[in-house]
Design an enzyme around this catalytic site. Structure first.
Site, short mmCIF file in Angstrom:
data_model
loop_
_atom_site.label_atom_id
_atom_site.label_comp_id
_atom_site.label_asym_id
_atom_site.label_seq_id
_atom_site.Cartn_x
_atom_site.Cartn_y
_atom_site.Cartn_z
N ARG C 216 0.83 -1.22 0.00
CA ARG C 216 0.00 0.00 0.00
C ARG C 216 0.86 1.26 0.00
NH1 ARG C 216 -2.67 3.50 -0.82
NH2 ARG C 216 -4.68 4.15 0.00
N HIS D 197 -6.86 12.98 3.74
CA HIS D 197 -7.85 12.10 4.32
C HIS D 197 -7.77 12.20 5.82
CE1 HIS D 197 -10.11 8.53 5.42
NE2 HIS D 197 -10.69 8.68 4.26
N LEU D 232 -11.60 6.18 -4.68
CA LEU D 232 -11.55 7.10 -3.54
C LEU D 232 -10.78 6.51 -2.36
CD1 LEU D 232 -12.76 9.91 -2.75
CD2 LEU D 232 -14.48 8.60 -1.49
N ASP D 233 -9.95 7.29 -1.73
CA ASP D 233 -9.18 6.90 -0.55
C ASP D 233 -8.13 5.84 -0.84
OD1 ASP D 233 -10.84 8.61 0.74
OD2 ASP D 233 -11.98 7.08 1.82
N GLU D 234 -7.89 5.56 -2.13
CA GLU D 234 -6.91 4.51 -2.44
C GLU D 234 -5.76 5.03 -3.30
OE1 GLU D 234 -6.68 1.43 -1.34
OE2 GLU D 234 -8.56 1.40 -0.24
#
Lengths: 289, 289, 289, 289
Positions: C216, D197, D232-234
């Site tokens: 990640r 975020h 989104l958010d990745e």
């Protein structure tokens, strides 16, 4: 649960002996205090007991002062009662660098810092627009060196004294105010002013500390927020923070990173002070976070 | 991808001028270097250029030294070639506190620190069992003060010199070895020994630094790992770390928390040194992390 | 000042209402408690009041239990009295990685962690020598998978249950014990065992979390120490710490750096638990640092 | 030393093979590049080589592009040349919370962040005065939900697209812009927008993350700055920071402390991006600090 209409804080210090907490909590039962936060500390160094209690109550500050008066006298307490709705009247003093003032005013405006800033004092005009943006009066007190070697420092400090009285100032924040204060002034401000020292005290006292740090090749730089006392750079420390640095950074980079740490460190110290979380144990501070 | 059988490191420093990287990478092409890591730094303070290159190759250390010899001479380089399979022969010196020695030996054993510890020296016997547990010879060199005011320091250091030679020691780690070394000894160990200073240098030099820090009421304590030089506590800094403290901790608590920071700081410094990541730029270190 | 011969701790939790502190401090006056440390917390989430008091007294644990019995009943308290001289009997469970066990045993030996480790259990033999070095019995309970698909997990856990009773274990520390416990076992260990999760929960649950984190591309890795509950990885969190990482590190580097954070995080959690500083507020912990 | 009049940066990525550094530094010798900073990384995951070189030269961006063109073609490089005197044209998008915008505009004004903010877009009017204080045009694009269930999102995004073109925007900073962007919009902004975020990804995705974190009783909260992607958010993570919290803080306190971390994290990510220090390695970032 019925919540009292006032949110009060009691801080106290006294010679340590058994029964203090029992006595003070008993007195607070008289005003039906609903305690939300309570901390205490028994200093083995000085034999002093410290306590801070925050509570909801229908009683006023005066009611509470009356309720604890006997206990305070019996235990020889230095006790204070504060209403969290009353913000600390704070004078910010600056020169040209606005980073910390910007942080403090933004937080005052956002309501995250319990200060009321009725006036800003500076020896330069650079930060006047920012003060006006936040609707705060800005008083320019220039420091002038005359050709004959004399200066106007005495008049400038007299003007400052006047402002302290006129605006009923409770706390002075020296947010990179780059002038040395007179002994008379530091005595007047003793424990009522917070300074940010652009170094990790007690290292690198004196001028150009980041350049000193850079010459020495340190791997961490830091800042120290402390109360002003007559002995410059030696007042009780409230907060210290550090920032990692490395060989690839220039002394100028040290300065820039240092500024960010200074701002965060000073803002934290002001927050704790104005939340009445800082008590003095001789030259050391007790911080009830 | 075919990977070379050797994993080598070149470190170099020289007066800065255009073309250095082009020249050295050209020379490394001759040994078919497959570069995995490369860092460089041009010090504006000293005008010196620093570089570290790690690469796989079928060539040996000697082959590589030959390949870069002309370039090294042309650019007046201080250049070294290392084989990552050859671990740094390290002497650990201790007194009674075993925390850092425990950390270093555990990591040597686990293979996470590229050191080989052929011998441990101490002025006390306390840590002999731990040395034996890790199968490391332990030499006890007591420091004896005679009734007539003389001591055996000269003999003790002579014995230490002998051990440095006998075991072919490349690095000395002073892991809380609580004796002051003679000027002759520090000259011999100059830049070849790493000391952990139980303070955040340059604060609190001298004895009982945590007690000094406690008296001063600091909010952070720290440790400094540095090379030994003739000027005690002033050698080039390799690593500094800090640990948060507060009013409720005693000076003894400061000591205990300080020990943990010291161990971690020293272990990190030893790791960088033995991975050949530390280069000297006058009194400052360049760390190629 | 005359100091009591015993150093005791009272922890308590009860539904919040006015007068608790006054009542409990009154009861403690009966045993002439000289309070050195006292913390309290009123949880707005659960309406529960929590308190921890540490004090010197000539009274015993039984005397103190008697002194507070009426107050404890009146306020419906879950109250406990501990003697700081009595160390928590702790079982360490490990597999092959000894870093955290090494840290705990070193600190037990140095006297900086109030634990007594009467036995170590492992499913492998690797760490037997280290256990013996610290004079701790080592019980090897291998987990065997039979060719017919069955295994000896039931017998292994029965043996573990027996050891818990035989050695009168109060706390189980899962110091990288890589076996999943049965529901029956986790129920028995509920809130009595501390696990180190090799991730910053709730991120990266499940297997190979550092590899997940590396995939990640995170910039921080972390570890979480938490109580064991029936719901794996969901028990109350005691401590979390992080370590900076960057693109240049491999997943294997993540693992190595993660191990160091895990050890420090678990050691801190064990310290707080055995100093009786951790109280449970539903699924959350109250930590009286 | 004669210093070139231009300060340029070359960034490049290409399939890894021997000779890249030798080739590129050779090409840079043609423009008499005096290299001040150079970093490289060979990604074992993707087999891609990354490099960033900063240097002084009398040559222009176009001269330098010409000088490296052959090498770039030969090694199949994705190469870019930047002039540090040319600041990144940055659009800031906000809703009501001005903390991060305040930080970015202050730093732009102070000259410590190489951005030029030609326009600010918001769906609310709250931050218009602050934009005007910094002399930045403020475009109000309200998001309106009609009584019939439809809204003006499509028109709003069309207006936003227009602004991106009109102001020649190179980077969009979503400084707590609380609206979800359409797939079309995120595709257009792919890798050209940085989002903050309000959580330590990948924990606590979705709404009210600080409340989720508070319910879970975490001991650290954090923020993640990442590139916007369709998922989104990745998107690739640029920076993550954490802040310590404890049981005594409310979810609202988590939010306030979280805001400070978010601001610092986003400001750092914007700084690295605009200094051309962030390169993309698939879903991961390479940060040449």
């Amino acid at each position: 649960m019925v919540i009292g209409k006032n949110n009060l804080i009691v801080t106290l210090s006294c010679p340590n002996q058994p029964g203090i907490v029992h006595a003070i909590t008993g007195a607070l039962l008289e005003v039906n205090a609903d305690i939300s936060e309570s901390q205490q500390f028994d200093s083995p160094n000085s034999g002093t007991f410290f306590m801070r209690v925050q509570f909801a109550t229908d009683a006023t500050v005066a009611d509470t002062e009356a309720a604890i008066a006997d206990v305070a006298k019996q235990y020889d307490m230095d006790a204070h009662v504060y209403d969290t709705a009353v913000k600390t009247r704070t004078l910010i003093m600056v020169s040209k660098d606005g980073r910390t003032m910007n942080e403090l005013l933004f937080q005052q405006h956002a309501g995250t810092l319990p200060v009321e800033v009725p006036v800003i004092v500076s020896n330069h005009l650079d930060l006047q627009p920012m003060a006006y943006f936040y609707d705060v009066p800005f008083v320019h007190i220039p420091i002038i060196k005359h050709p004959d070697g004399t200066d106007n420092k005495a008049e400038a400090e007299a003007r400052l004294m006047q402002i302290l009285d006129q605006y009923d100032i409770e706390l002075v924040v020296l947010a990179r105010y780059m002038q040395i204060l007179s002994d008379e002034m530091t005595r007047k401000l003793d424990k009522k002013a917070i300074n940010i020292h652009h170094s990790f005290l007690p290292s690198f006292k004196g001028a150009r500390p980041y350049h000193q740090a850079h010459d020495r090749g340190v791997k961490l730089i830091g800042a120290t927020a402390h109360y002003v006392t007559a002995d410059l750079d030696e007042g009780p420390i409230i907060e210290q923070r550090v920032q990692r640095v490395n060989h690839a950074l220039t002394a100028q980079d040290f300065v820039q990173r240092g500024r960010a740490v200074e701002g965060a460190t000073l803002a934290q110290a002001v927050q704790w002070h104005t939340e009445h979380r800082v008590l003095l144990d001789g030259d050391r501070t007790v911080i009830f976070e």
